[in-house]
Design a protein around this motif. Structure first.
Motif, mmCIF file in Angstrom:
data_model
loop_
_atom_site.group_PDB
_atom_site.id
_atom_site.type_symbol
_atom_site.label_atom_id
_atom_site.label_comp_id
_atom_site.label_asym_id
_atom_site.label_seq_id
_atom_site.Cartn_x
_atom_site.Cartn_y
_atom_site.Cartn_z
ATOM 1 N N ARG A 105 22.374 -29.286 5.720
ATOM 2 C CA ARG A 105 20.953 -29.624 5.782
ATOM 3 C C ARG A 105 20.555 -30.339 4.502
ATOM 4 N N LEU A 106 20.066 -31.554 4.630
ATOM 5 C CA LEU A 106 19.618 -32.350 3.485
ATOM 6 C C LEU A 106 18.096 -32.384 3.475
ATOM 7 N N GLY A 107 17.500 -31.916 2.396
ATOM 8 C CA GLY A 107 16.054 -31.909 2.274
ATOM 9 C C GLY A 107 15.490 -33.296 2.077
ATOM 10 N N SER A 108 14.200 -33.443 2.330
ATOM 11 C CA SER A 108 13.546 -34.742 2.189
ATOM 12 C C SER A 108 13.678 -35.244 0.760
ATOM 13 N N GLY A 109 14.039 -36.510 0.629
ATOM 14 C CA GLY A 109 14.109 -37.144 -0.681
ATOM 15 C C GLY A 109 15.321 -36.801 -1.511
ATOM 16 N N CYS A 110 16.266 -36.023 -0.978
ATOM 17 C CA CYS A 110 17.456 -35.723 -1.779
ATOM 18 C C CYS A 110 18.375 -36.941 -1.800
ATOM 19 N N VAL A 111 19.238 -37.000 -2.813
ATOM 20 C CA VAL A 111 20.148 -38.134 -2.994
ATOM 21 C C VAL A 111 21.561 -37.601 -3.150
ATOM 22 N N ILE A 112 22.479 -38.135 -2.342
ATOM 23 C CA ILE A 112 23.898 -37.794 -2.457
ATOM 24 C C ILE A 112 24.620 -39.075 -2.863
ATOM 25 N N ALA A 113 25.137 -39.091 -4.091
ATOM 26 C CA ALA A 113 25.675 -40.326 -4.658
ATOM 27 C C ALA A 113 27.145 -40.529 -4.300
ATOM 28 N N ALA A 114 27.668 -41.673 -4.732
ATOM 29 C CA ALA A 114 29.017 -42.112 -4.364
ATOM 30 C C ALA A 114 30.076 -41.101 -4.779
ATOM 31 N N GLY A 115 31.047 -40.888 -3.890
ATOM 32 C CA GLY A 115 32.203 -40.064 -4.206
ATOM 33 C C GLY A 115 31.994 -38.577 -4.120
ATOM 34 N N SER A 116 30.797 -38.122 -3.798
ATOM 35 C CA SER A 116 30.545 -36.685 -3.705
ATOM 36 C C SER A 116 31.058 -36.143 -2.376
ATOM 37 N N ILE A 117 31.462 -34.871 -2.396
ATOM 38 C CA ILE A 117 32.000 -34.221 -1.205
ATOM 39 C C ILE A 117 31.246 -32.918 -0.966
ATOM 40 N N LEU A 118 30.684 -32.776 0.218
ATOM 41 C CA LEU A 118 30.038 -31.541 0.658
ATOM 42 C C LEU A 118 30.839 -31.023 1.840
ATOM 43 N N THR A 119 31.240 -29.761 1.805
ATOM 44 C CA THR A 119 32.150 -29.270 2.832
ATOM 45 C C THR A 119 31.407 -28.783 4.080
ATOM 46 N N THR A 120 30.941 -27.536 4.101
ATOM 47 C CA THR A 120 30.355 -27.012 5.331
ATOM 48 C C THR A 120 29.306 -25.947 5.042
ATOM 49 N N ASP A 121 28.314 -25.849 5.918
ATOM 50 C CA ASP A 121 27.261 -24.824 5.810
ATOM 51 C C ASP A 121 26.583 -24.854 4.444
ATOM 52 N N ILE A 122 26.021 -26.006 4.133
ATOM 53 C CA ILE A 122 25.398 -26.255 2.828
ATOM 54 C C ILE A 122 23.957 -26.675 3.035
ATOM 55 N N GLU A 123 23.099 -26.262 2.108
ATOM 56 C CA GLU A 123 21.698 -26.658 2.151
ATOM 57 C C GLU A 123 21.297 -27.267 0.812
ATOM 58 N N ILE A 124 20.751 -28.465 0.852
ATOM 59 C CA ILE A 124 20.289 -29.174 -0.344
ATOM 60 C C ILE A 124 18.780 -29.325 -0.247
ATOM 61 N N GLY A 125 18.051 -28.910 -1.282
ATOM 62 C CA GLY A 125 16.599 -28.941 -1.263
ATOM 63 C C GLY A 125 16.010 -30.325 -1.453
ATOM 64 N N GLU A 126 14.714 -30.420 -1.238
ATOM 65 C CA GLU A 126 14.022 -31.702 -1.340
ATOM 66 C C GLU A 126 14.052 -32.242 -2.765
ATOM 67 N N HIS A 127 14.232 -33.541 -2.871
ATOM 68 C CA HIS A 127 14.249 -34.280 -4.137
ATOM 69 C C HIS A 127 15.381 -33.871 -5.078
ATOM 70 N N THR A 128 16.403 -33.234 -4.556
ATOM 71 C CA THR A 128 17.546 -32.846 -5.390
ATOM 72 C C THR A 128 18.544 -33.992 -5.468
ATOM 73 N N LEU A 129 19.063 -34.210 -6.671
ATOM 74 C CA LEU A 129 20.044 -35.259 -6.924
ATOM 75 C C LEU A 129 21.431 -34.650 -7.037
ATOM 76 N N VAL A 130 22.354 -35.129 -6.215
ATOM 77 C CA VAL A 130 23.777 -34.807 -6.349
ATOM 78 C C VAL A 130 24.440 -36.109 -6.789
ATOM 79 N N ASN A 131 24.728 -36.198 -8.074
ATOM 80 C CA ASN A 131 25.184 -37.467 -8.651
ATOM 81 C C ASN A 131 26.650 -37.744 -8.295
ATOM 82 N N ILE A 132 27.208 -38.804 -8.860
ATOM 83 C CA ILE A 132 28.527 -39.275 -8.433
ATOM 84 C C ILE A 132 29.619 -38.225 -8.654
ATOM 85 N N ASN A 133 30.540 -38.179 -7.674
ATOM 86 C CA ASN A 133 31.766 -37.378 -7.763
ATOM 87 C C ASN A 133 31.524 -35.882 -7.954
ATOM 88 N N CYS A 134 30.473 -35.362 -7.345
ATOM 89 C CA CYS A 134 30.265 -33.915 -7.319
ATOM 90 C C CYS A 134 30.945 -33.321 -6.099
#
Length: 212
Positions: A105-134
């Motif tokens: 689940r990606l919250g409104s306004g969140c950013v997932i940058a290049a090279g990042s990997i999210l596996t399964t059953d994850i929740e990201i809040g609104e306006h949260t930044l996941v920068n490169i290669n996380c």
């Protein structure tokens, strides 16, 4: 046809978001907003249209992404903006991997940058930044207006609160909790829960002070 979007913040992160959005097939940046940069300034072919007041000149809803690395500054700006005029789509770089997208689940306004990997059953809040290669492991929850800097590794079942800053290269072991407004220093290895509003650094990470 691509959707039009504005970037609020014309600094370094704003330029990074511009390049990220240009790599997508979904959005076209039509301008920057910034209260401290002269109107008409051109940044990589995109003009600064003005500050917050510009938003009221659009007909209907307008897409906006916030380019503030500091979580508290980002939260303050998000609270100030009038949601009647705005919508905040999540932005995902095409090279980011959402391994099990139906369970993420990606919250409104969140950013997932290049090279990042999210596996399964994850929740990201609104306006949260996941920068490169996380990397973010299974069953992790990240609150609103957090910022994960490049190369952060979040293991499984981690809970990260609101307005948290995780510095570049930090690693968080599984099942820990990071409290609201906490800061984890770059390169730190977090092996235990971090209280709200505290600052931890080192290997293993230890508290050095409390945020206000």
């Amino acid at each position: 046809m691509k959707e039009k979007i504005l970037i609020y913040g014309a600094g370094g992160l704003g330029r990074e978001l511009l390049s990220l959005i240009r790599a997508t097939e979904t959005f076209e940046v039509i301008g920057f907003l910034d209260d401290s940069v002269r109107r008409g300034t051109e940044i990589k072919g995109v003009k600064v249209l003005g500050g917050e007041d510009v938003l009221h000149g659009f007909d209907g809803k307008v897409n906006v992404v916030l380019a503030f690395g500091d979580p508290i500054a980002k939260a303050i700006r998000a609270k100030r903006l009038d949601s009647r005029y705005l919508q905040y789509p999540p932005i995902v770089h095409p090279t980011a991997i959402l391994q099990d997208p139906a369970s993420i689940r990606l919250g409104s306004g969140c950013v997932i940058a290049a090279g990042s990997i999210l596996t399964t059953d994850i929740e990201i809040g609104e306006h949260t930044l996941v920068n490169i290669n996380c990397t973010i492991g299974h069953d992790s929850r990240i609150g609103r207006c957090a910022s994960l800097m490049p190369g952060v590794n979040v293991a499984g079942e981690v809970t990260i609160g609101n307005e948290v800053l995780i510095g570049s290269g930090a690693s968080l072991i599984n099942r820990i909790i990071i409290g609201d407004r906490a800061t984890v220093g770059m390169g730190s290895v977090v092996l235990q829960d971090v209280p709200a509003a505290s600052v931890v650094v080192g290997v293993p990470a230890r508290p050095i002070q409390r945020n206000h």
